[in-house]
Design an enzyme around this catalytic site. Structure first.
Site, mmCIF file in Angstrom:
data_model
loop_
_atom_site.group_PDB
_atom_site.id
_atom_site.type_symbol
_atom_site.label_atom_id
_atom_site.label_comp_id
_atom_site.label_asym_id
_atom_site.label_seq_id
_atom_site.Cartn_x
_atom_site.Cartn_y
_atom_site.Cartn_z
ATOM 1 N N CYS A 29 0.817 -1.227 0.000
ATOM 2 C CA CYS A 29 0.000 0.000 0.000
ATOM 3 C C CYS A 29 0.844 1.269 0.000
ATOM 4 O O CYS A 29 0.374 2.332 -0.389
ATOM 5 C CB CYS A 29 -0.913 0.011 1.215
ATOM 6 S SG CYS A 29 -2.084 -1.334 1.183
ATOM 7 N N HIS A 53 -2.865 7.080 2.617
ATOM 8 C CA HIS A 53 -3.386 5.850 2.027
ATOM 9 C C HIS A 53 -4.758 5.553 2.639
ATOM 10 O O HIS A 53 -4.972 5.742 3.844
ATOM 11 C CB HIS A 53 -2.418 4.693 2.292
ATOM 12 C CG HIS A 53 -3.034 3.366 2.001
ATOM 13 N ND1 HIS A 53 -3.556 3.075 0.775
ATOM 14 C CD2 HIS A 53 -3.244 2.278 2.787
ATOM 15 C CE1 HIS A 53 -4.062 1.856 0.810
ATOM 16 N NE2 HIS A 53 -3.881 1.352 2.016
ATOM 17 N N ASN A 108 -10.266 0.211 -0.353
ATOM 18 C CA ASN A 108 -8.805 0.251 -0.310
ATOM 19 C C ASN A 108 -8.249 -0.204 -1.663
ATOM 20 O O ASN A 108 -8.389 -1.366 -2.031
ATOM 21 C CB ASN A 108 -8.329 -0.687 0.821
ATOM 22 C CG ASN A 108 -6.821 -0.723 0.961
ATOM 23 O OD1 ASN A 108 -6.092 -0.226 0.097
ATOM 24 N ND2 ASN A 108 -6.353 -1.326 2.040
HETATM 25 C C1 LIG Z 1 -10.724 -6.017 8.905
HETATM 26 C C2 LIG Z 1 -11.333 -5.058 9.900
HETATM 27 C C3 LIG Z 1 -12.296 -4.130 9.226
HETATM 28 C C4 LIG Z 1 -12.080 -5.862 10.963
HETATM 29 O O1 LIG Z 1 -12.696 -4.977 11.878
HETATM 30 P P1 LIG Z 1 -12.693 -5.304 13.434
HETATM 31 O O2 LIG Z 1 -13.525 -4.309 14.105
HETATM 32 O O3 LIG Z 1 -11.247 -5.397 13.836
HETATM 33 O O4 LIG Z 1 -13.403 -6.674 13.471
HETATM 34 P P2 LIG Z 1 -12.852 -8.033 14.066
HETATM 35 O O5 LIG Z 1 -11.760 -8.579 13.208
HETATM 36 O O6 LIG Z 1 -12.557 -7.798 15.526
HETATM 37 O O7 LIG Z 1 -14.122 -8.950 13.903
HETATM 38 C C5 LIG Z 1 -15.260 -8.702 14.665
HETATM 39 C C6 LIG Z 1 -16.315 -9.680 14.244
HETATM 40 O O8 LIG Z 1 -16.819 -9.285 12.977
HETATM 41 C C7 LIG Z 1 -16.805 -10.396 12.095
HETATM 42 N N1 LIG Z 1 -16.616 -9.932 10.722
HETATM 43 C C8 LIG Z 1 -15.467 -9.809 10.033
HETATM 44 N N2 LIG Z 1 -15.740 -9.356 8.796
HETATM 45 C C9 LIG Z 1 -17.069 -9.175 8.735
HETATM 46 C C10 LIG Z 1 -17.940 -8.743 7.738
HETATM 47 N N3 LIG Z 1 -17.503 -8.373 6.525
HETATM 48 N N4 LIG Z 1 -19.256 -8.666 8.005
HETATM 49 C C11 LIG Z 1 -19.750 -9.025 9.206
HETATM 50 N N5 LIG Z 1 -18.947 -9.476 10.192
HETATM 51 C C12 LIG Z 1 -17.640 -9.541 9.960
HETATM 52 C C13 LIG Z 1 -15.672 -11.247 12.555
HETATM 53 O O9 LIG Z 1 -15.839 -12.566 12.131
HETATM 54 C C14 LIG Z 1 -15.813 -11.108 14.054
HETATM 55 O O10 LIG Z 1 -16.818 -11.981 14.499
HETATM 56 P P3 LIG Z 1 -16.636 -12.819 15.847
HETATM 57 O O11 LIG Z 1 -16.504 -11.791 16.934
HETATM 58 O O12 LIG Z 1 -17.876 -13.628 15.919
HETATM 59 O O13 LIG Z 1 -15.386 -13.629 15.659
HETATM 60 C C15 LIG Z 1 -10.228 -4.230 10.615
HETATM 61 O O14 LIG Z 1 -9.464 -5.049 11.441
HETATM 62 C C16 LIG Z 1 -9.339 -3.524 9.637
HETATM 63 O O15 LIG Z 1 -9.745 -2.637 8.926
HETATM 64 N N6 LIG Z 1 -8.037 -3.883 9.616
HETATM 65 C C17 LIG Z 1 -7.088 -3.271 8.729
HETATM 66 C C18 LIG Z 1 -7.334 -3.770 7.362
HETATM 67 C C19 LIG Z 1 -6.555 -3.035 6.332
HETATM 68 O O16 LIG Z 1 -6.707 -1.863 6.240
HETATM 69 N N7 LIG Z 1 -5.726 -3.742 5.583
HETATM 70 C C20 LIG Z 1 -4.985 -3.203 4.538
HETATM 71 C C21 LIG Z 1 -3.905 -2.359 5.035
HETATM 72 S S1 LIG Z 1 -3.209 -1.430 3.771
#
Ligand SMILES: CC(C)(COP(=O)(O)OP(=O)(O)OC[C@H]1O[C@@H](n2cnc3c(N)ncnc32)[C@H](O)[C@@H]1OP(=O)(O)O)[C@@H](O)C(=O)NCCC(=O)NCCS
Length: 310
Positions: free
Chosen positions: A116, A256, A286
């Site tokens: 990224c 980003h 993204n």
């Molecule tokens: C991926 C991301 C959005 C997840 O958000 P979060 O608030 O951390 O959510 P969690 O991973 O704690 O998951 C919470 C719950 O939501 C669920 N979940 C994950 N994706 C989901 C979706 N698309 N829809 C519904 N539920 C979802 C998970 O399974 C989890 O359920 P559980 O508690 O029963 O296990 C977040 O971690 C993120 O943005 N990370 C950075 C990603 C990124 O930017 N990557 C590229 C970098 S350049």
């Protein structure tokens, strides 16, 4: 003493696929909801390439627009750097494919993969070549087709990414304009938190991966999230320190685009209001190294001050 030049952006262009994939569309594909995606990521929709469309074609279009915007002919370009983590081929490089299609016959060309942060790395390289006078015009094209490496059954990742390309032509600019400083870094050991395997890697070589499909993007979202917030603060403070500026001097930060909560977390740590940090996440999701040039492109005509790009 040899003369040095200020390096700045002379022209911008972007290209996004026409096909829009909304959160409502994703509700039909995986167990998710518009509410969850919007609240946790800030994303409402993203652009997706047709399956048979090579990603580099987006780069060709963005590159042509950036050249037209700058009023510079393709034959005048000295170097093309394509930043990508989703090349169509390992070889030929995307930069060679784009060089050929736009007719930049004099240009050297190479691809740069810094995930990224690719555009920032490309910009740092361009800055050095132009500052020294070695090259006059350098085209940087952030060109990404994340949809092609997405596991469309994995709700943890498939809601986050999109496709697109953004291009910027860099060249010499007047005193008082252009890049003031750049800062790049890497923490290689954290690479395991976001992986896209290459065709030579056998699945058992990939540590710390889960899920059935070992050929697509996999991510430990929580780890990436924590790292991104911390490193955005660190990078912003470092360039301020290096340039002798304070946050009050900065009108807009164009970072980003990964997740609105990452941007808000960084804003909080930097003690700046959310509206000082640009975002177009709701529209495009993204798009990895294309997100900054696509973001800059959408600001044309809306701003008339200098920007800090993080
Ligand atoms: C991926 C991301 C959005 C997840 O958000 P979060 O608030 O951390 O959510 P969690 O991973 O704690 O998951 C919470 C719950 O939501 C669920 N979940 C994950 N994706 C989901 C979706 N698309 N829809 C519904 N539920 C979802 C998970 O399974 C989890 O359920 P559980 O508690 O029963 O296990 C977040 O971690 C993120 O943005 N990370 C950075 C990603 C990124 O930017 N990557 C590229 C970098 S350049």
């Amino acid at each position: 003493m040899n003369r040095t030049y200020n390096c700045g952006i002379l022209g911008l262009g972007s290209s996004l696929p026409e096909k829009v994939l909304t959160n409502q569309d994703l509700e039909k594909m995986v167990d998710t909801s518009d509410e969850w995606i919007t609240k946790r990521t800030g994303i409402s929709e993203r652009r997706i390439l047709d399956e048979d469309m090579p990603t580099y074609k987006l780069g060709v279009e963005a590159a042509k627009k950036a050249l037209a915007d700058a009023g510079v002919e393709a034959e005048e370009v000295d170097l093309i750097i394509v930043t990508t983590e989703t090349p169509d081929y390992l070889t030929p490089s995307m930069s060679c494919l784009i060089q050929s299609e736009i007719g930049a016959t004099r240009a050297a060309a190479f691809d740069l993969n810094a995930a990224c942060s690719g555009f920032i790395y490309g910009m740092s390289v361009a800055n050095q070549f132009i500052k020294s006078g070695f090259y006059k015009y350098i085209l940087i094209v952030g060109c990404e087709g994340l949809s092609k490496v997405t596991d469309w059954k994995d709700r943890n990742t498939c809601v986050l990414f999109g496709d697109g390309a953004g291009a910027a032509l860099f060249g010499p600019v007047e005193e008082g304009y252009g890049i003031i400083t750049t800062y790049t870094g890497a923490i290689g050991e954290l690479g395991k938190n976001l992986t896209i395997p290459c065709c030579f890697v056998s699945p058992q070589d990939i540590e710390v991966r889960v899920g059935e499909n070992k050929r697509t993007l996999w991510m430990d979202g929580g780890e990436v999230f924590k790292f991104a917030v911390r490193i955005m603060e660190h990078g912003a403070l470092k360039v301020l320190e290096d340039s002798g500026l304070t946050m009050d001097d900065i009108k807009l930060i164009v970072p980003h685009q990964a997740n609105i909560r990452i941007l808000e977390g960084a804003a909080k740590r930097l003690d700046v209001p959310n509206d000082k940090i640009f975002s177009n996440l709701h529209k495009y999701g993204n798009i990895s190294s294309a997100s900054i040039p696509v973001g800059l492109m959408s600001l044309i005509g809306k701003i008339s001050f200098q920007m800090e790009i993080i």
